[in-house]
Design an enzyme around this catalytic site. Structure first.
Site, PDB file in Angstrom:
ATOM      1  N   LYS A 283       2.763 -13.996   5.876  1.00 11.35           N
ATOM      2  CA  LYS A 283       1.591 -13.208   5.516  1.00 11.35           C
ATOM      3  C   LYS A 283       1.022 -13.780   4.228  1.00 11.35           C
ATOM      4  O   LYS A 283       1.729 -13.878   3.216  1.00 11.35           O
ATOM      5  CB  LYS A 283       1.975 -11.735   5.326  1.00 11.35           C
ATOM      6  CG  LYS A 283       0.807 -10.855   4.905  1.00 11.35           C
ATOM      7  CD  LYS A 283       1.254  -9.421   4.641  1.00 11.35           C
ATOM      8  CE  LYS A 283       0.070  -8.588   4.163  1.00 11.35           C
ATOM      9  NZ  LYS A 283       0.442  -7.207   3.799  1.00 11.35           N
TER      10      LYS A 283
ATOM     11  N   TYR B 208       6.006 -12.780   2.710  1.00 13.19           N
ATOM     12  CA  TYR B 208       4.717 -12.451   2.095  1.00 13.19           C
ATOM     13  C   TYR B 208       4.434 -13.430   0.967  1.00 13.19           C
ATOM     14  O   TYR B 208       5.103 -13.427  -0.065  1.00 13.19           O
ATOM     15  CB  TYR B 208       4.776 -11.025   1.561  1.00 13.19           C
ATOM     16  CG  TYR B 208       3.454 -10.381   1.212  1.00 13.19           C
ATOM     17  CD1 TYR B 208       2.241 -11.045   1.316  1.00 13.19           C
ATOM     18  CD2 TYR B 208       3.421  -9.064   0.768  1.00 13.19           C
ATOM     19  CE1 TYR B 208       1.046 -10.431   1.003  1.00 13.19           C
ATOM     20  CE2 TYR B 208       2.224  -8.427   0.449  1.00 13.19           C
ATOM     21  CZ  TYR B 208       1.049  -9.120   0.566  1.00 13.19           C
ATOM     22  OH  TYR B 208      -0.137  -8.498   0.240  1.00 13.19           O
TER      23      TYR B 208
ATOM     24  N   THR C 105       0.824  -1.198   0.000  1.00 16.77           N
ATOM     25  CA  THR C 105       0.000   0.000   0.000  1.00 16.77           C
ATOM     26  C   THR C 105       0.862   1.253   0.000  1.00 16.77           C
ATOM     27  O   THR C 105       0.438   2.305  -0.482  1.00 16.77           O
ATOM     28  CB  THR C 105      -0.926   0.001   1.239  1.00 16.77           C
ATOM     29  OG1 THR C 105      -1.629  -1.250   1.285  1.00 16.77           O
ATOM     30  CG2 THR C 105      -1.939   1.121   1.182  1.00 16.77           C
TER      31      THR C 105
END
Length: 319
Positions: A168, A143, A56
Site C-alpha cells: 500500500k 504500508y 483512520t
C-alpha cells in the site's frame, strides 16, 4: 475469517476499501456498539473490505486490549461477508504481538504500519516485515509511507517473502511506484502482487495511479459519505469521465484543500464527517485534536456539493 485467501478476495474487490474510524464513548472508552453500527453501515453500503484499527481507526491510540476488542467486533459484524484486515505496527516485537491478537480474533489479514520512530535502512525494514509476516498465518500488506519507503529491489524481496501479498503506497511518488511495479513484474514473473493507492484522499490521484496499473485504493471518504465514494468508484470502473471529473473538481479537490488546513485532519476530519452524518463516534484521542467549527461547517458544505452532483448526474442518466 473465511477460507478464501485474502489476496484473491482483494483482487476481485468490487467496491472501495473501507477504513472505519474507532468510536469512543463520552467517558473516552471504546464504544463497540457504535463501532459495530459504523462497520455495518459501510458493509451494507458496498465496501469490499474492512480495514480495522489502521490509520483512520487510530491504531496509534489503542492499547492491545482495545485493539483486540475492536478487531473482534469488526470480524463479528462482517460475519465473513467481506474480509477484515487489521493494523499492526511499532517495533517488531509489538507488531508481532498485535498481529497475533488479530489472528486470534479471526481477522483475514494485516496492514503492516511503518516501524515506530526509527529510520531504518532497507535491510532492517526487510527483516522487520519478514519477521512480522512469519509470526502468523495471516496474509500481510506492507504500508509504504513516512519512515518506511522502499527501493524497487526491496519490494521485489518483500514480494518474494512468504505471507506478504501487497504494498500500500502512502508516499505518493509515482515515478518510484512505476519502477517498483516494473521491478516486481520483471524480477518475479507471474507473481500476483497487489498494489494499493493509500494516499489520505486516494480518489484525487486515482486516475494517475490507474495509469501505472494500480486500481485498488483506500477510501477515507467512504467512512462518512459512502454514496459519494461508491459513485466515484463506479465512475472510474465504467469510464464515466464526466462524473469522475465533476466529483474531482467540486468534491475531492475542495476536500483535500480543507484537509490541508489542519494537522491530523486525515483522521479528525473523517471522524467529524461521520458525526455530521448522524453517528456519534466521539472525538479523536490526543495527541490529535478536533477541527474548529468553521472547518466542520466547510466539510458539511463540501459533502452537500458532492450529493448535489450525484443528483444532477442521476437526472442525466434518467433522460
Amino acid at each position: 475469517m473465511t477460507s478464501a485467501p485474502l489476496a484473491a478476495r482483494l483482487t476481485d474487490a468490487a467496491g472501495p476499501l473501507f477504513f472505519p474510524v474507532t468510536a469512543y464513548a463520552p467517558d473516552g472508552s471504546v464504544d463497540l456498539d457504535v463501532f459495530r453500527a459504523h462497520v455495518r453501515k459501510g458493509v451494507d453500503a458496498g465496501a469490499a473490505a474492512v480495514f480495522a484499527c489502521c490509520g483512520t481507526g487510530e491504531f496509534h491510540a489503542l492499547d492491545p486490549e482495545e485493539f483486540r476488542l475492536v478487531v473482534a467486533a469488526a470480524v463479528e459484524e462482517t460475519a465473513g461477508r467481506v474480509p477484515v484486515v487489521a493494523g499492526a505496527g511499532y517495533g517488531t516485537a509489538l507488531a508481532v504481538r498485535y498481529a497475533r491478537l488479530a489472528e486470534e480474533t479471526g481477522a483475514d489479514g494485516l496492514l503492516a504500519m511503518p516501524p515506530y520512530l526509527v529510520v531504518a535502512g532497507q535491510e532492517g525494514l526487510l527483516a522487520h516485515y519478514a519477521a512480522l509476516a512469519a509470526a502468523t498465518s495471516l496474509e500481510t500488506i506492507v504500508y509504504q509511507r513516512d519512515n518506511a519507503v522502499f527501493t524497487p529491489e526491496t519490494v521485489v524481496a518483500l514480494a518474494a517473502t512468504p505471507g506478504i501479498i501487497g504494498l500500500k503506497d502512502g508516499y505518493g511518488d509515482l515515478d518510484l511506484m512505476q519502477r517498483i511495479v516494473s521491478a516486481v513484474r520483471t524480477g518475479l514473473p507471474g507473481e500476483d502482487f497487489l498494489y494499493f493507492n493509500g494516499l489520505p484522499t486516494a480518489e484525487l490521484t486515482g486516475l494517475a495511479y490507474r495509469g501505472i496499473g494500480v486500481t485498488l485504493y483506500s477510501s477515507a471518504v467512504f467512512a462518512f459519505a459512502p454514496d459519494i465514494a461508491l459513485a466515484f468508484y463506479r465512475a472510474l470502473e465504467s469510464g464515466d469521465d464526466d462524473l469522475a471529473g465533476a466529483l474531482l473538481d467540486h468534491f475531492y479537490r475542495p476536500l483535500v484543500e480543507l484537509r490541508g488546513k489542519g494537522h491530523g485532519y486525515a483522521v479528525s476530519l473523517v471522524k467529524a464527517g461521520v458525526r455530521l452524518e448522524g453517528l456519534d463516534v466521539g472525538p479523536v484521542r490526543t495527541p490529535l485534536t478536533e477541527p474548529p467549527a468553521a472547518h466542520v461547517e466547510e466539510l458539511g458544505a463540501i459533502i452537500a456539493n458532492g450529493r448535489a452532483l450525484l443528483e444532477k448526474y442521476s437526472t442525466r442518466e434518467a433522460r
